[in-house]
Write a protein that holds these residues in place. Sequence first.
Motif, PDB file in Angstrom:
ATOM      1  N   SER A 104       0.798  -0.997   0.116  1.00 53.70           N
ATOM      2  CA  SER A 104       0.091  -0.009   0.296  1.00 53.70           C
ATOM      3  C   SER A 104       0.935   1.424   0.118  1.00 53.70           C
ATOM      4  O   SER A 104       1.452   1.793   1.030  1.00 53.70           O
ATOM      5  N   LEU A 105       1.031   1.987  -1.352  1.00 54.13           N
ATOM      6  CA  LEU A 105       1.872   2.947  -1.424  1.00 54.13           C
ATOM      7  C   LEU A 105       1.037   4.314  -1.527  1.00 54.13           C
ATOM      8  O   LEU A 105       1.441   5.109  -2.208  1.00 54.13           O
ATOM      9  N   ALA A 106      -0.173   4.669  -0.770  1.00 53.59           N
ATOM     10  CA  ALA A 106      -1.038   5.521  -0.941  1.00 53.59           C
ATOM     11  C   ALA A 106      -0.319   6.878  -0.853  1.00 53.59           C
ATOM     12  O   ALA A 106       0.429   7.050   0.268  1.00 53.59           O
ATOM     13  N   ASP A 107      -0.643   7.849  -1.695  1.00 56.10           N
ATOM     14  CA  ASP A 107      -0.303   9.275  -1.331  1.00 56.10           C
ATOM     15  C   ASP A 107       1.511   9.329  -1.525  1.00 56.10           C
ATOM     16  O   ASP A 107       1.975  10.279  -0.942  1.00 56.10           O
ATOM     17  N   TYR A 108       1.845   8.304  -2.209  1.00 58.26           N
ATOM     18  CA  TYR A 108       3.475   8.457  -2.264  1.00 58.26           C
ATOM     19  C   TYR A 108       3.851   9.811  -3.211  1.00 58.26           C
ATOM     20  O   TYR A 108       3.042   9.921  -4.164  1.00 58.26           O
ATOM     21  N   SER A 109       4.905  10.251  -2.814  1.00 57.82           N
ATOM     22  CA  SER A 109       5.323  11.682  -3.537  1.00 57.82           C
ATOM     23  C   SER A 109       6.842  11.346  -3.891  1.00 57.82           C
ATOM     24  O   SER A 109       7.456  10.520  -3.408  1.00 57.82           O
ATOM     25  N   ARG A 110       7.268  12.197  -4.345  1.00 59.36           N
ATOM     26  CA  ARG A 110       8.908  12.293  -4.731  1.00 59.36           C
ATOM     27  C   ARG A 110       9.546  12.117  -3.117  1.00 59.36           C
ATOM     28  O   ARG A 110      10.714  11.532  -3.330  1.00 59.36           O
ATOM     29  N   THR A 111       9.112  13.022  -2.385  1.00 62.44           N
ATOM     30  CA  THR A 111       9.717  13.117  -1.192  1.00 62.44           C
ATOM     31  C   THR A 111       9.810  11.654  -0.352  1.00 62.44           C
ATOM     32  O   THR A 111      10.824  11.172   0.155  1.00 62.44           O
ATOM     33  N   VAL A 112       8.764  10.802  -0.669  1.00 62.91           N
ATOM     34  CA  VAL A 112       8.533   9.439  -0.002  1.00 62.91           C
ATOM     35  C   VAL A 112       9.553   8.598  -0.550  1.00 62.91           C
ATOM     36  O   VAL A 112      10.208   7.984  -0.025  1.00 62.91           O
ATOM     37  N   ILE A 113       9.365   8.449  -2.027  1.00 66.44           N
ATOM     38  CA  ILE A 113      10.280   7.661  -2.705  1.00 66.44           C
ATOM     39  C   ILE A 113      11.718   7.864  -2.547  1.00 66.44           C
ATOM     40  O   ILE A 113      12.414   6.934  -2.569  1.00 66.44           O
ATOM     41  N   GLU A 114      12.162   8.920  -2.366  1.00 68.57           N
ATOM     42  CA  GLU A 114      13.361   9.306  -2.385  1.00 68.57           C
ATOM     43  C   GLU A 114      13.917   9.464  -0.812  1.00 68.57           C
ATOM     44  O   GLU A 114      15.305   9.644  -0.540  1.00 68.57           O
ATOM     45  N   SER A 115      13.164   9.089   0.126  1.00 71.03           N
ATOM     46  CA  SER A 115      13.453   8.987   1.449  1.00 71.03           C
ATOM     47  C   SER A 115      14.434   7.891   1.966  1.00 71.03           C
ATOM     48  O   SER A 115      14.287   6.898   1.413  1.00 71.03           O
ATOM     49  N   GLN A 116      15.336   8.364   2.808  1.00 71.43           N
ATOM     50  CA  GLN A 116      16.530   7.119   3.436  1.00 71.43           C
ATOM     51  C   GLN A 116      15.664   6.202   3.976  1.00 71.43           C
ATOM     52  O   GLN A 116      16.123   5.093   4.240  1.00 71.43           O
ATOM     53  N   ALA A 117      14.223   6.629   4.460  1.00 72.34           N
ATOM     54  CA  ALA A 117      13.611   5.482   5.484  1.00 72.34           C
ATOM     55  C   ALA A 117      13.452   4.161   4.419  1.00 72.34           C
ATOM     56  O   ALA A 117      13.269   3.283   5.140  1.00 72.34           O
ATOM     57  N   LEU A 118      13.365   4.357   2.979  1.00 68.38           N
ATOM     58  CA  LEU A 118      13.009   3.133   2.233  1.00 68.38           C
ATOM     59  C   LEU A 118      14.293   2.297   2.202  1.00 68.38           C
ATOM     60  O   LEU A 118      14.065   0.944   1.858  1.00 68.38           O
ATOM     61  N   LEU A 119      15.356   2.858   2.500  1.00 66.70           N
ATOM     62  CA  LEU A 119      16.742   1.989   2.450  1.00 66.70           C
ATOM     63  C   LEU A 119      16.958   1.397   3.819  1.00 66.70           C
ATOM     64  O   LEU A 119      18.030   0.384   3.645  1.00 66.70           O
ATOM     65  N   VAL A 120      16.257   1.660   4.791  1.00 64.59           N
ATOM     66  CA  VAL A 120      16.567   0.765   6.009  1.00 64.59           C
ATOM     67  C   VAL A 120      16.090  -0.372   6.009  1.00 64.59           C
ATOM     68  O   VAL A 120      15.243  -0.941   5.549  1.00 64.59           O
ATOM     69  N   ASP A 121      16.994  -1.598   6.656  1.00 64.98           N
ATOM     70  CA  ASP A 121      16.676  -2.834   6.628  1.00 64.98           C
ATOM     71  C   ASP A 121      15.755  -3.229   7.705  1.00 64.98           C
ATOM     72  O   ASP A 121      16.013  -3.700   8.518  1.00 64.98           O
ATOM     73  N   PHE A 122      14.369  -3.161   7.566  1.00 63.59           N
ATOM     74  CA  PHE A 122      13.291  -3.291   8.748  1.00 63.59           C
ATOM     75  C   PHE A 122      13.354  -4.693   9.036  1.00 63.59           C
ATOM     76  O   PHE A 122      12.771  -4.913   9.843  1.00 63.59           O
TER      77      PHE A 122
END
Length: 194
Positions: A104-122
């Motif tokens: 669920s990637l609702a309301d994704y923007s350039r800011t979200v997709i380029e965020s360092q948070a996506l690169l964290v190994d959850f």
Amino acid sequence: TKLISGCKALVNQWAGVKASDNVLIVSNEKTKFIGKCLYQESMEITDSAKIITIPEFSIHGQEPPPDIANEMQSSNVIFGLTTKSMAHTSAVIEALRNGAKYLSLADYSRTVIESQALLVDFRKILPVSEKIAEMLSKGNSIRIKSDLGTDLTCDIKGRTGNSAPGFCRKPGDISSPPDAESNIALIEDGSNGT
């Protein structure tokens, strides 16, 4: 390059796309640039990926058009890249029952997709998330207190905690990266306090 890094992380780490997967990306006009990137990254792994751009929903939870719902039923990895969430629609619930993984990637923007948070190994925090969910399942109540005056006690007796680590571990999983949480449904009339 940040856009590509975010899309690579979603495809590889968060969705775990494999060569045998049928990938469906559903976007709106505002998000189709991300959808195209997800499509390209998916095609690096599988030769079965499709991107469809649909009109924006008027509210969260609106059912997708029937043809999109049908596409979901024949896909096993779905990126819901719409500005309004379709995570709790009948179409998505049925796809999950059929073994799809849904991001669920609702309301994704350039800011979200380029965020360092996506690169964290959850995956590293999965044991913590599962431990908290277990504690919630065994608990009878929770208390939330703050220096600003919050003092709330909530009844959770008999409810089951849920570990939502943010990535799809297996078929039928839903996630909303870069979120990771442990949660529980409160007893509806069992909360008291400020």
